[in-house]
Design an enzyme around this catalytic site. Structure first.
Site, PDB file in Angstrom:
ATOM      1  N   SER A 108       0.811  -1.221   0.000  1.00  0.00           N
ATOM      2  CA  SER A 108       0.000   0.000   0.000  1.00  0.00           C
ATOM      3  C   SER A 108       0.845   1.272   0.000  1.00  0.00           C
ATOM      4  O   SER A 108       0.510   2.250  -0.683  1.00  0.00           O
ATOM      5  CB  SER A 108      -0.952  -0.004   1.196  1.00  0.00           C
ATOM      6  OG  SER A 108      -0.235  -0.133   2.415  1.00  0.00           O
ATOM      7  N   THR A 109       1.950   1.288   0.747  1.00  0.00           N
ATOM      8  CA  THR A 109       2.798   2.485   0.758  1.00  0.00           C
ATOM      9  C   THR A 109       3.509   2.645  -0.581  1.00  0.00           C
ATOM     10  O   THR A 109       3.655   3.767  -1.091  1.00  0.00           O
ATOM     11  CB  THR A 109       3.835   2.414   1.900  1.00  0.00           C
ATOM     12  OG1 THR A 109       3.149   2.199   3.135  1.00  0.00           O
ATOM     13  CG2 THR A 109       4.630   3.708   1.998  1.00  0.00           C
ATOM     14  N   ASP A 148      10.966   0.368  -1.085  1.00  0.00           N
ATOM     15  CA  ASP A 148       9.890  -0.543  -0.701  1.00  0.00           C
ATOM     16  C   ASP A 148       9.369  -0.158   0.674  1.00  0.00           C
ATOM     17  O   ASP A 148       9.962   0.667   1.372  1.00  0.00           O
ATOM     18  CB  ASP A 148      10.412  -1.985  -0.697  1.00  0.00           C
ATOM     19  CG  ASP A 148       9.308  -3.032  -0.827  1.00  0.00           C
ATOM     20  OD1 ASP A 148       8.122  -2.661  -0.830  1.00  0.00           O
ATOM     21  OD2 ASP A 148       9.652  -4.232  -0.922  1.00  0.00           O
ATOM     22  N   GLY A 149       8.268  -0.756   1.073  1.00  0.00           N
ATOM     23  CA  GLY A 149       7.729  -0.580   2.408  1.00  0.00           C
ATOM     24  C   GLY A 149       8.056  -1.786   3.267  1.00  0.00           C
ATOM     25  O   GLY A 149       8.868  -2.633   2.897  1.00  0.00           O
ATOM     26  N   GLU A 191      10.592  -9.550  -3.739  1.00  0.00           N
ATOM     27  CA  GLU A 191      11.115  -8.391  -3.006  1.00  0.00           C
ATOM     28  C   GLU A 191      12.501  -8.692  -2.436  1.00  0.00           C
ATOM     29  O   GLU A 191      13.406  -7.849  -2.502  1.00  0.00           O
ATOM     30  CB  GLU A 191      10.155  -8.006  -1.879  1.00  0.00           C
ATOM     31  CG  GLU A 191       8.855  -7.399  -2.372  1.00  0.00           C
ATOM     32  CD  GLU A 191       7.814  -7.220  -1.270  1.00  0.00           C
ATOM     33  OE1 GLU A 191       6.822  -6.535  -1.529  1.00  0.00           O
ATOM     34  OE2 GLU A 191       7.996  -7.774  -0.171  1.00  0.00           O
TER      35      GLU A 191
END
Length: 217
Positions: free
Chosen positions: A30-31, A81-82, A103
């Site tokens: 989401s971020t 990335d978050g 990731e």
């Protein structure tokens, strides 16, 4: 300030780390979606993007930014990335969105990992957020038993298959005092593709959005 406002705030701060003519690794979640929505502001600086998920690829391509394979990029100068959790050592739990394997591959291949979180995700000890583990379906039961031995409570993520065609076990009730040790241990259990602890290769810089400002660690 709402959590979404904090996510937008930290995403905007992360834009400042992109330099001219860079290949940028981009994570998912989401971020990161907030971050991608703002990429028009720095689009001219970006040579290409290496994406960590099929959804991220679609969102980046919708901005008319070129997405390339990791093998074409080689070493990536920056990965943004978050995270679902981070401690003060910039060791992370990731995988809430299910893209942890890709990731981790992109993070490993990057020179500079910038992690964006809001202050609700900054913790003293990792583990309040259930630890995601990507597992080959055949090994679901055997891996689950190993997690129980560790004191965890594994739960199959229902109606979810990763981009790699595997399942996710979310392991609850773990208090991760030694993230590097646990990450290494989990790496050696047959059937686990990737675990969501990012400690062996944690973040290089942590951006934390709070009510007042962006804290950088």
């Amino acid at each position: 300030m709402t959590q979404l406002e904090k996510k937008n705030k930290v995403a905007k701060a992360a834009l400042e780390y992109i330099e001219n003519n860079q290949v940028v690794g981009i994570g998912s979640g989401s971020t990161v979606n907030c971050f991608i929505n703002m990429l028009d502001k720095v689009k001219s600086k970006i040579d290409a993007v290496v994406s960590s998920s099929e959804l991220t690829t679609k969102l980046v391509e919708s901005k008319n930014i070129r997405v390339i394979e990791l093998k074409e990029a080689g070493k990536i100068p920056i990965y943004i990335d978050g995270a679902d959790e981070s401690n003060k050592f910039k060791q992370l739990i990731k995988g809430g969105g299910g893209a942890l394997t890709r990731e981790k591959i992109v993070a490993h291949s990057s020179s500079n990992f910038i992690c964006m979180i809001d202050d609700s995700k900054y913790v003293r000890v990792l583990g309040k957020f259930p630890l995601p583990i990507e597992v080959i379906r055949m090994a679901q039961s055997s891996v689950a038993m190993e997690m129980i031995k560790l004191g965890g409570r594994p739960v199959l993520r229902e109606n979810f298959i990763t981009d790699n065609g595997n399942i996710i076990l979310d392991v609850h009730d773990l208090e991760i005092d030694e993230p590097i040790g646990l990450e290494s241990f989990l790496n050696n259990i047959p059937g686990i593709v990737t675990n969501g602890i990012f400690a062996i290769r944690g973040a290089d810089k942590l951006l934390i959005a709070n009510e007042k400002n962006i804290e950088v660690i």
